[in-house]
Design an enzyme around this catalytic site. Structure first.
Site, PDB file in Angstrom:
ATOM      1  N   ARG A 252       0.933  -1.216  -0.065  1.00  0.00           N
ATOM      2  CA  ARG A 252      -0.108  -0.001   0.039  1.00  0.00           C
ATOM      3  C   ARG A 252       1.034   1.172  -0.007  1.00  0.00           C
ATOM      4  NH1 ARG A 252      -0.574   2.029   4.870  1.00  0.00           N
ATOM      5  NH2 ARG A 252      -0.556  -0.015   6.105  1.00  0.00           N
ATOM      6  N   HIS A 256      -2.264   4.060   6.579  1.00  0.00           N
ATOM      7  CA  HIS A 256      -3.128   2.945   6.749  1.00  0.00           C
ATOM      8  C   HIS A 256      -4.456   3.584   6.537  1.00  0.00           C
ATOM      9  CE1 HIS A 256      -5.004   0.099   9.336  1.00  0.00           C
ATOM     10  NE2 HIS A 256      -5.551   0.893   9.796  1.00  0.00           N
ATOM     11  N   TYR A 265       6.392   5.473   9.354  1.00  0.00           N
ATOM     12  CA  TYR A 265       6.639   4.300   9.795  1.00  0.00           C
ATOM     13  C   TYR A 265       7.152   3.283   8.351  1.00  0.00           C
ATOM     14  CZ  TYR A 265       1.699   3.795   8.559  1.00  0.00           C
ATOM     15  OH  TYR A 265       0.406   3.947   7.968  1.00  0.00           O
TER      16      TYR A 265
HETATM   17  C1  LIG Z   1     -10.068  -6.430  16.749  1.00  0.00           C
HETATM   18  C2  LIG Z   1      -9.465  -5.389  16.589  1.00  0.00           C
HETATM   19  N1  LIG Z   1      -8.276  -4.826  16.866  1.00  0.00           N
HETATM   20  C3  LIG Z   1      -7.600  -3.638  16.646  1.00  0.00           C
HETATM   21  C4  LIG Z   1      -8.117  -2.864  15.656  1.00  0.00           C
HETATM   22  C5  LIG Z   1      -7.370  -1.759  15.481  1.00  0.00           C
HETATM   23  N2  LIG Z   1      -6.579  -2.027  13.841  1.00  0.00           N
HETATM   24  C6  LIG Z   1      -7.193  -1.301  13.062  1.00  0.00           C
HETATM   25  S1  LIG Z   1      -6.694  -1.804  11.706  1.00  0.00           S
HETATM   26  C7  LIG Z   1      -5.267  -2.647  12.330  1.00  0.00           C
HETATM   27  C8  LIG Z   1      -4.355  -3.192  11.665  1.00  0.00           C
HETATM   28  C9  LIG Z   1      -4.723  -4.282  10.673  1.00  0.00           C
HETATM   29  O1  LIG Z   1      -3.799  -4.656   9.698  1.00  0.00           O
HETATM   30  P1  LIG Z   1      -3.968  -5.678   8.382  1.00  0.00           P
HETATM   31  O2  LIG Z   1      -4.837  -6.784   8.886  1.00  0.00           O
HETATM   32  O3  LIG Z   1      -2.693  -6.106   7.937  1.00  0.00           O
HETATM   33  O4  LIG Z   1      -4.815  -4.873   7.442  1.00  0.00           O
HETATM   34  P2  LIG Z   1      -4.473  -3.745   6.404  1.00  0.00           P
HETATM   35  O5  LIG Z   1      -5.276  -2.409   7.249  1.00  0.00           O
HETATM   36  O6  LIG Z   1      -3.047  -3.531   6.542  1.00  0.00           O
HETATM   37  O7  LIG Z   1      -5.130  -3.907   5.259  1.00  0.00           O
HETATM   38  C10 LIG Z   1      -5.668  -2.623  13.693  1.00  0.00           C
HETATM   39  C11 LIG Z   1      -4.835  -3.454  14.673  1.00  0.00           C
HETATM   40  C12 LIG Z   1      -9.251  -3.130  15.184  1.00  0.00           C
HETATM   41  N3  LIG Z   1      -9.805  -2.627  14.236  1.00  0.00           N
HETATM   42  N4  LIG Z   1     -10.140  -4.294  15.370  1.00  0.00           N
END
Ligand SMILES: Cc1ncc(C[n+]2csc(CCOP(=O)(O)OP(=O)(O)O)c2C)c(N)n1
Length: 355
Positions: A252, A256, A265
């Site tokens: 990406r 985020h 980061y």
């Molecule tokens: C259960 C839960 N824990 C923590 C969060 C906070 N959070 C939002 S996005 C994220 C990271 C997700 O990363 P990934 O699964 O790799 O997906 P990406 O956003 O990179 O597409 C976190 C920890 C959340 N939304 N839900």
């Protein structure tokens, strides 16, 4: 372990076909469809960031760089299939037929944004990480019990594979042979946490071994490879052979969400290099040029059409009144519990609304 799960590619970064057996897949008509859908969703993505910056929508999750993963999967689906997206998969949802207006309404905080067009089985975007993984196992299992040939696709990121729901969902789907394709877009970060700080597994695909299901690693910026592997996995699902885990290696470019800053980061030099070398749209452009099919007038037309379509959706979205913050408390249970009533009252008092 990494070499047990090689990254499957149909087209290299210079736009040359490297897997001859897939040559038939790469027709001019298909390339043009892939290309125009990628342009459309990239336009949506960039426009949404700009709308957020102008305060015309709320927080937004961009996906630029991941277009091949989203377009390649969505175009492999049949219209009766289920889609379980995350907050980053509105590109895939758009390609599968979600209304652009409703996608924008979602980012403007309105409930209508969770509603797909009639007949389309698209779940609301999963905000909690990984909760959609067991949901997809169950919905796909229900299709199997009903005796249909419908399947489900479930999207998630690399970070989601560290959650309990990922393991519960895959286990259930494996045991009950749910017709579901688990599609991980490994963009290598969970917000600011690089994958190396999150897991010791060499790949995500290898996590399929624990559940005795096929695990595939694919170049997520190669729309042909994504399409071919998704089609194969869907076919297996429809034939009663159960789930597949696909790990799409991608990147990406942006943050985020619009609420954080990727420059803090992500190595911007690395991002710039990746854009030059692996950008899914540039790669397809290179194929078109190699084949002598690149037509500037056509590209311009595709870009203009996408911009006009998205501008029209923005206008429709902006005709809606602002979202009512009280509404988030209204759909948790059929009849709200006293605890939710209390939270609602306190929240509305806090923001100066009506109690
Ligand atoms: C259960 C839960 N824990 C923590 C969060 C906070 N959070 C939002 S996005 C994220 C990271 C997700 O990363 P990934 O699964 O790799 O997906 P990406 O956003 O990179 O597409 C976190 C920890 C959340 N939304 N839900």
């Amino acid at each position: 372990m990494e070499k047990d799960f090689p990254i499957f590619q149909v087209m290299d970064q210079n736009g040359n076909i490297v897997s001859e057996e897939y040559k038939d897949l790469v027709t001019e008509e298909r390339v043009k469809k892939f290309y125009s859908e990628m342009v459309r969703i990239r336009t949506l993505d960039r426009k949404s960031i700009s709308l957020q910056r102008q305060g015309r929508i709320g927080t937004y999750a961009p996906f630029e760089g991941q277009e091949a993963s989203q377009v390649g999967t969505a175009l492999a689906l049949d219209s009766e299939d289920w889609m379980f997206p995350t907050y980053r998969d509105h590109g895939a949802a758009t390609v599968f037929g979600h209304s652009l207006r409703n996608i924008l309404l979602f980012w403007n905080g309105r409930n209508e944004g969770c509603v797909p067009p009639d007949g389309k089985k698209i779940f609301p975007p999963a905000i909690p990480i990984a909760t959609q993984i067991p949901h997809a196992a169950g919905a796909a299992f229900a299709e199997k019990q009903k005796g249909t040939r419908n399947a489900a696709i479930c999207y998630f990121g690399d970070g989601a594979t560290s959650e309990g729901d990922f393991h519960e969902g895959l286990n259930f789907a494996s045991v009950f042979k749910s017709p579901v394709v688990y599609f991980c877009q490994n963009n290598q970060y969970a917000i600011s946490v690089p994958i190396s700080k999150q897991m010791n597994s060499a790949t995500i695909a290898q996590k399929s071994l624990a559940y005795d299901i096929p695990g595939v690693r694919v170049d997520g910026n190669d729309v042909f490879a994504v399409f071919a592997e998704t089609e194969k996995a869907l076919e297996r699902a429809r034939n009663g052979e159960g789930p597949t885990l696909i790990e799409a290696m991608t990147w990406r470019y942006g943050s985020h969400t619009t609420a954080d800053d990727a420059t803090k980061y992500r190595d911007q030099g690395e991002s710039a290099l990746k854009r030059m070398e692996t950008d899914p749209l540039l790669r397809l452009e290179r194929w078109l040029k190699n084949e002598g099919l690149y037509d500037e007038a056509w590209v311009k037309e595709v870009e203009e059409q996408a911009a006009a379509e998205i501008d029209a959706a923005v206008q429709e979205m902006e005709k809606f009144p602002k979202a009512d913050p009280a509404v988030i408390f209204d759909y948790v249970f059929e009849k709200p519990t006293w605890t939710i009533e209390k939270q609602k009252r306190e929240y509305l008092e806090l923001i100066g609304g009506e109690a």
